[in-house]
Design a protein around this motif. Sequence first.
Motif: not given
Length: 393
Positions: A165-179, A195-202
């Motif tokens: 939510v903090i990063r929103q549309d500024q987030i990069k693809k590599y950040e999502l991969v790291i998460l 938690a694992t499945m819902l983090i994937v959903l987020l």
Amino acid sequence: MTKYIDFFEKNFDVGLMVLIFLKTFIIMGNVSQDPSFFSNLDSLSNLLLLALLLIKRWTPLELGVLLVATPMLVLTHYLAKDGALLWSFLIIMLVIGVPKKKVLISYLTAAVAKNAMTFILSFFGLYHPFTQLKPGTDIVRYNFGFAHANTLHMFCFVMVACYLVIRQDQIKKYELVILLLLNFLLFYYSFSRTATMLIVLLIAISFVLTFNPFKINQYMKKIMKYAIIITFAGAFLVMILSFAYHLTPNNLIELFNRLLSRRIEQANWYFTENGLSLMGQYIPEIFVKESMQFVLDNGYMRVLIQFGFIPFILLMTGLILTSKRLYEASSYYELSMLCVSLIFFILENYLGFIFINISLVYISVIFEARRIQTYSMIELPFKREKIKELFIR
């Protein structure tokens, strides 16, 4: 005197961020290992809370809600011997008119700091336990110093939600991969499926909202209008099944019960043992029976059974109105955080506690449509003419 009041009012946001940081730092991780240190820190944060309540500038409506709801939730706190809803309400009121990203940044900073501290001290043998056996199996789950193997992954869920939510549309693809990689790495040690499945959903929702693959962004936003309705429907269905579980054997209900790791059966046990109340009741322990197999791991049922029917209705009303306001404001990242959190707490029991379910801060948007003629409680005695304005229009 008034110049000092003006100074503190101007620095209200700073004090609020410190309060959020302190309370989050106290709650996260393993508090039981250093009880005296955290007790002193908690006392300091309570003094800060009182000061902020006096300094905060309120509208007449907000002040009225505060003066009516606070005594009611103090009574609930007394009856239930749990202040989760009281704390949540006070923080929700304090963040009215405050940029929510600032709140989330303070919360995330404290959560990362405290959870890292717990992990490191556990790694060096100072915090216990480090591992546990999954009940009824030989599977070793890693606690990393937290109360339960699921706890760290639950904290990871709220931290990821805040970050997205903090990063929103500024987030990069590599950040999502790291998460994603961190999420799966933690699952390897904790075996925490929810938690694992819902983090994937987020992360998936954030990816769609930010990068619009196959131009499906517009469809995702339309789906969100109904996602919150479906989420509440699912939560209330689980509650209904929990009430009905002991009435008649039913293969379909038993199927749902097994899919939810016996949470329907467990919630039913608490309901039949404790019943319902208007304003809350004391439930001695989260875990019951020698086998330690029964736990009230449903946030909705916990709020209803432990805190009472009236607080439950008020919380549900607030969440429904909040989802409506967020959708109307096109706050899709925030709405996804709220919606997925509401799914998560069907299966965990911290729905009503803001220092774990931080999405509750968005309930404050209900009051933010028109914030004119605000007054702080500390300034009224020094500006007596302001008191008349509260009652005369």
